[in-house]
Scaffold this motif. Structure first.
Motif, PDB file in Angstrom:
ATOM      1  N   ILE A  82       0.803  -1.228   0.000  1.00  0.00           N
ATOM      2  CA  ILE A  82       0.000   0.000   0.000  1.00  0.00           C
ATOM      3  C   ILE A  82       0.838   1.281   0.000  1.00  0.00           C
ATOM      4  CG2 ILE A  82      -1.868   1.300   1.121  1.00  0.00           C
ATOM      5  CD1 ILE A  82      -2.996  -1.379   2.081  1.00  0.00           C
ATOM      6  N   ALA A  83       1.794   1.440   0.902  1.00  0.00           N
ATOM      7  CA  ALA A  83       2.589   2.676   0.909  1.00  0.00           C
ATOM      8  C   ALA A  83       3.326   2.855  -0.410  1.00  0.00           C
ATOM      9  CB  ALA A  83       3.580   2.655   2.072  1.00  0.00           C
ATOM     10  N   GLU A  84       3.948   1.797  -0.903  1.00  0.00           N
ATOM     11  CA  GLU A  84       4.666   1.877  -2.176  1.00  0.00           C
ATOM     12  C   GLU A  84       3.707   2.147  -3.330  1.00  0.00           C
ATOM     13  OE1 GLU A  84       4.914  -0.480   0.068  1.00  0.00           O
ATOM     14  OE2 GLU A  84       6.993  -1.117   0.380  1.00  0.00           O
ATOM     15  N   ASP A  85       2.480   1.639  -3.212  1.00  0.00           N
ATOM     16  CA  ASP A  85       1.489   1.856  -4.266  1.00  0.00           C
ATOM     17  C   ASP A  85       0.997   3.299  -4.287  1.00  0.00           C
ATOM     18  OD1 ASP A  85       1.310  -0.941  -5.236  1.00  0.00           O
ATOM     19  OD2 ASP A  85       0.615  -1.307  -3.206  1.00  0.00           O
ATOM     20  N   ILE A  86       0.908   3.918  -3.104  1.00  0.00           N
ATOM     21  CA  ILE A  86       0.558   5.336  -3.036  1.00  0.00           C
ATOM     22  C   ILE A  86       1.680   6.182  -3.634  1.00  0.00           C
ATOM     23  CG2 ILE A  86       0.094   7.273  -1.485  1.00  0.00           C
ATOM     24  CD1 ILE A  86      -2.227   5.297  -1.658  1.00  0.00           C
ATOM     25  N   THR A  87       2.922   5.848  -3.299  1.00  0.00           N
ATOM     26  CA  THR A  87       4.077   6.558  -3.855  1.00  0.00           C
ATOM     27  C   THR A  87       4.079   6.448  -5.369  1.00  0.00           C
ATOM     28  OG1 THR A  87       5.414   6.166  -1.867  1.00  0.00           O
ATOM     29  CG2 THR A  87       6.606   6.651  -3.898  1.00  0.00           C
ATOM     30  N   ASN A  88       3.803   5.245  -5.878  1.00  0.00           N
ATOM     31  CA  ASN A  88       3.775   5.030  -7.329  1.00  0.00           C
ATOM     32  C   ASN A  88       2.637   5.807  -7.985  1.00  0.00           C
ATOM     33  OD1 ASN A  88       4.562   3.450  -9.814  1.00  0.00           O
ATOM     34  ND2 ASN A  88       2.464   2.715  -9.567  1.00  0.00           N
ATOM     35  N   TYR A  89       1.485   5.874  -7.312  1.00  0.00           N
ATOM     36  CA  TYR A  89       0.368   6.636  -7.863  1.00  0.00           C
ATOM     37  C   TYR A  89       0.761   8.088  -8.091  1.00  0.00           C
ATOM     38  CZ  TYR A  89      -3.586   9.764  -7.825  1.00  0.00           C
ATOM     39  OH  TYR A  89      -4.430  10.796  -8.146  1.00  0.00           O
ATOM     40  N   PHE A  90       1.376   8.714  -7.085  1.00  0.00           N
ATOM     41  CA  PHE A  90       1.757  10.118  -7.235  1.00  0.00           C
ATOM     42  C   PHE A  90       2.782  10.302  -8.354  1.00  0.00           C
ATOM     43  CE2 PHE A  90       0.107  10.764  -2.833  1.00  0.00           C
ATOM     44  CZ  PHE A  90      -0.735  11.825  -3.123  1.00  0.00           C
ATOM     45  N   ALA A  91       3.713   9.364  -8.479  1.00  0.00           N
ATOM     46  CA  ALA A  91       4.750   9.478  -9.504  1.00  0.00           C
ATOM     47  C   ALA A  91       4.173   9.312 -10.904  1.00  0.00           C
ATOM     48  CB  ALA A  91       5.843   8.432  -9.263  1.00  0.00           C
ATOM     49  N   VAL A  92       3.277   8.347 -11.071  1.00  0.00           N
ATOM     50  CA  VAL A  92       2.761   8.020 -12.402  1.00  0.00           C
ATOM     51  C   VAL A  92       1.580   8.894 -12.794  1.00  0.00           C
ATOM     52  CG1 VAL A  92       1.695   6.206 -13.802  1.00  0.00           C
ATOM     53  CG2 VAL A  92       3.591   5.647 -12.258  1.00  0.00           C
ATOM     54  N   SER A  93       0.605   9.039 -11.889  1.00  0.00           N
ATOM     55  CA  SER A  93      -0.638   9.724 -12.229  1.00  0.00           C
ATOM     56  C   SER A  93      -0.567  11.234 -12.052  1.00  0.00           C
ATOM     57  CB  SER A  93      -1.784   9.162 -11.389  1.00  0.00           C
ATOM     58  OG  SER A  93      -3.027   9.669 -11.820  1.00  0.00           O
ATOM     59  N   GLU A  94       0.195  11.704 -11.053  1.00  0.00           N
ATOM     60  CA  GLU A  94       0.266  13.140 -10.797  1.00  0.00           C
ATOM     61  C   GLU A  94       1.654  13.723 -11.029  1.00  0.00           C
ATOM     62  OE1 GLU A  94      -1.580  14.439  -7.222  1.00  0.00           O
ATOM     63  OE2 GLU A  94      -3.331  13.118  -7.440  1.00  0.00           O
ATOM     64  N   GLN A  95       2.598  12.879 -11.457  1.00  0.00           N
ATOM     65  CA  GLN A  95       3.970  13.302 -11.762  1.00  0.00           C
ATOM     66  C   GLN A  95       4.570  14.123 -10.612  1.00  0.00           C
ATOM     67  OE1 GLN A  95       1.454  14.052 -14.492  1.00  0.00           O
ATOM     68  NE2 GLN A  95       1.844  11.873 -14.757  1.00  0.00           N
ATOM     69  N   THR A  96       4.371  13.640  -9.405  1.00  0.00           N
ATOM     70  CA  THR A  96       4.870  14.326  -8.215  1.00  0.00           C
ATOM     71  C   THR A  96       5.762  13.379  -7.422  1.00  0.00           C
ATOM     72  OG1 THR A  96       2.819  15.617  -8.092  1.00  0.00           O
ATOM     73  CG2 THR A  96       4.236  15.594  -6.146  1.00  0.00           C
ATOM     74  N   PRO A  97       7.055  13.677  -7.313  1.00  0.00           N
ATOM     75  CA  PRO A  97       7.944  12.823  -6.515  1.00  0.00           C
ATOM     76  C   PRO A  97       7.494  12.808  -5.054  1.00  0.00           C
ATOM     77  CG  PRO A  97       9.197  14.348  -7.889  1.00  0.00           C
ATOM     78  CD  PRO A  97       7.778  14.806  -7.936  1.00  0.00           C
ATOM     79  N   SER A  98       7.280  11.616  -4.517  1.00  0.00           N
ATOM     80  CA  SER A  98       6.728  11.482  -3.167  1.00  0.00           C
ATOM     81  C   SER A  98       7.348  10.295  -2.449  1.00  0.00           C
ATOM     82  CB  SER A  98       5.200  11.283  -3.226  1.00  0.00           C
ATOM     83  OG  SER A  98       4.576  12.276  -4.019  1.00  0.00           O
ATOM     84  N   GLY A 111       1.152   7.367   9.760  1.00  0.00           N
ATOM     85  CA  GLY A 111       1.955   7.430   8.543  1.00  0.00           C
ATOM     86  C   GLY A 111       2.465   8.823   8.274  1.00  0.00           C
ATOM     87  N   PHE A 112       3.294   8.929   7.244  1.00  0.00           N
ATOM     88  CA  PHE A 112       3.723  10.248   6.768  1.00  0.00           C
ATOM     89  C   PHE A 112       3.879  10.209   5.257  1.00  0.00           C
ATOM     90  CE2 PHE A 112       7.883   8.235   7.715  1.00  0.00           C
ATOM     91  CZ  PHE A 112       8.599   8.497   6.548  1.00  0.00           C
ATOM     92  N   LEU A 113       3.747  11.391   4.663  1.00  0.00           N
ATOM     93  CA  LEU A 113       3.839  11.554   3.215  1.00  0.00           C
ATOM     94  C   LEU A 113       4.668  12.798   2.920  1.00  0.00           C
ATOM     95  CD1 LEU A 113       2.837  10.822   0.294  1.00  0.00           C
ATOM     96  CD2 LEU A 113       0.887  12.328   0.733  1.00  0.00           C
ATOM     97  N   ILE A 114       5.749  12.621   2.185  1.00  0.00           N
ATOM     98  CA  ILE A 114       6.603  13.737   1.784  1.00  0.00           C
ATOM     99  C   ILE A 114       6.442  13.953   0.287  1.00  0.00           C
ATOM    100  CG2 ILE A 114       8.981  14.572   1.559  1.00  0.00           C
ATOM    101  CD1 ILE A 114       9.712  12.830   3.957  1.00  0.00           C
ATOM    102  N   GLN A 115       6.311  15.209  -0.130  1.00  0.00           N
ATOM    103  CA  GLN A 115       6.256  15.528  -1.553  1.00  0.00           C
ATOM    104  C   GLN A 115       7.209  16.665  -1.879  1.00  0.00           C
ATOM    105  OE1 GLN A 115       2.293  16.156  -3.139  1.00  0.00           O
ATOM    106  NE2 GLN A 115       2.023  13.945  -3.345  1.00  0.00           N
ATOM    107  N   LEU A 116       7.872  16.514  -3.033  1.00  0.00           N
ATOM    108  CA  LEU A 116       8.745  17.570  -3.537  1.00  0.00           C
ATOM    109  C   LEU A 116       7.936  18.487  -4.443  1.00  0.00           C
ATOM    110  CD1 LEU A 116      11.930  15.501  -4.508  1.00  0.00           C
ATOM    111  CD2 LEU A 116      11.274  16.435  -2.276  1.00  0.00           C
ATOM    112  N   LEU A 117       8.120  19.777  -4.288  1.00  0.00           N
ATOM    113  CA  LEU A 117       7.438  20.755  -5.127  1.00  0.00           C
ATOM    114  C   LEU A 117       8.334  21.155  -6.280  1.00  0.00           C
ATOM    115  CD1 LEU A 117       5.855  22.848  -2.235  1.00  0.00           C
ATOM    116  CD2 LEU A 117       4.767  21.091  -3.644  1.00  0.00           C
ATOM    117  N   PRO A 118       7.773  21.716  -7.341  1.00  0.00           N
ATOM    118  CA  PRO A 118       8.587  22.105  -8.500  1.00  0.00           C
ATOM    119  C   PRO A 118       9.747  23.012  -8.092  1.00  0.00           C
ATOM    120  CG  PRO A 118       6.259  22.250  -9.050  1.00  0.00           C
ATOM    121  CD  PRO A 118       6.327  21.970  -7.578  1.00  0.00           C
ATOM    122  N   GLY A 119      10.930  22.719  -8.629  1.00  0.00           N
ATOM    123  CA  GLY A 119      12.104  23.529  -8.333  1.00  0.00           C
ATOM    124  C   GLY A 119      12.809  23.170  -7.052  1.00  0.00           C
TER     125      GLY A 119
END
Length: 292
Positions: free
Chosen positions: A140-156, A175-183
């Motif tokens: 599940i955690a890895e699947d959420i990370t993959n969703y953001f990378a593939v579907s929303e193009q957001t490194p997480s 849990g925790f969720l980290i996301q990188l913003l543009p730049g």
């Protein structure tokens, strides 16, 4: 009551969401009475939904996660509002399988890996936003990370954990969720990677007494951050008798008349909270009168 918190780096290039969902998952376990591995699986999905919910902007927005990996647990569904309050449902509540090769609950084995993660965001538009990605892990955690990378193009980076006691009650969850913003600069990325390289598991941090604030700060250790906001995160179902009435009306006038003629009580049970709504033939006739 658990809390969900959000922090952003001082330079505004990344953010972290952390949540203690212990009480939420305890409530879920109390309602559905699932087996240990299903508690862990649905608990992780609820935690992910809670964190993704607070990323929504509108007060009435909501997000639905549906995980269908063709495992013995069947479909898992988690819904969250924009405050992080979530509710969930699983197709098969009781799954008894051996522990995995690490001696832990085999969430992957219960969920399965031959299927998809579906994400639907209701943000007040005519059509909800929806995204679908293949299940790559089943943890599940890895699947959420993959969703953001593939579907929303957001490194997480997503981390989830549910610790179940031998008596099937919930010890802790979060849990925790980290996301990188543009730049996001390389030095910030490097610092995040360094912080995560030796971070304990979510359940270990919670078991040691850390709260959502502590986990957020630990996830971005060594990086200056500012707290954005905080809200309660509870198990919350939005069902009501009025909503059930609306669902009955949607079946059509002919269907309602047939229900009334049968003279039998109509029982409707909410999948999310197991609350039962009972309608007599007189109730159905009253609904028909209101609908005409």
């Amino acid at each position: 009551m658990g809390n969900v918190v959000r922090y952003i780096t001082e330079d505004g290039s990344a953010f972290v969401i952390a949540v203690d969902t212990t009480e939420m998952i305890r409530r879920m376990e109390n309602i559905h009475k699932p087996s240990a591995v299903v508690t862990a699986a649905l608990g992780r999905l609820l935690t992910a939904a809670s964190m993704m919910g607070v990323m929504l902007k509108g007060a009435d927005d909501s997000i639905t996660l549906r995980l269908n990996g063709n495992g013995p647990a069947g479909s898992l569904i988690a819904v969250s509002d924009s405050s992080g309050n979530a509710r969930g449902y699983v197709q098969n509540k009781i799954v008894e399988i051996p522990l995995n090769d690490k001696g832990k609950l085999d969430v992957k084995g219960a969920v399965g890996t031959n299927g998809f993660l579906y994400v639907m965001k209701d943000i007040g538009l005519k059509e909800p936003f929806s995204g679908t990605t293949e299940i790559i892990s089943g943890e599940i955690a890895e699947d959420i990370t993959n969703y953001f990378a593939v579907s929303e193009q957001t490194p997480s980076v997503c981390a989830l954990g549910v610790l179940v006691n031998p008596d099937l009650t919930v010890n802790c969850a979060g849990g925790f969720l980290i996301q990188l913003l543009p730049g996001c600069p390389e030095e910030t990325i490097t610092a995040i990677e360094k912080s995560l390289s030796d971070i304990p598991s979510v359940t270990q941090m919670l078991a040691e007494g850390m709260d959502a604030d502590d986990i957020a700060k630990r996830a971005l250790r060594g990086i200056q951050t500012d707290k954005l906001d905080e809200s309660a995160a509870v198990y919350k179902c939005s069902c009501s008798r009025d909503r059930v009435e609306a669902a009955l009306i949607s079946t059509g006038l002919d269907s309602l008349k047939e229900m009334a003629q049968n003279k039998e009580e109509i029982k409707v049970e909410c999948h999310f909270c197991d609350k039962e709504y009972i309608f007599t033939s007189d109730d159905i006739n009253y609904i028909i009168e209101k609908s005409c």
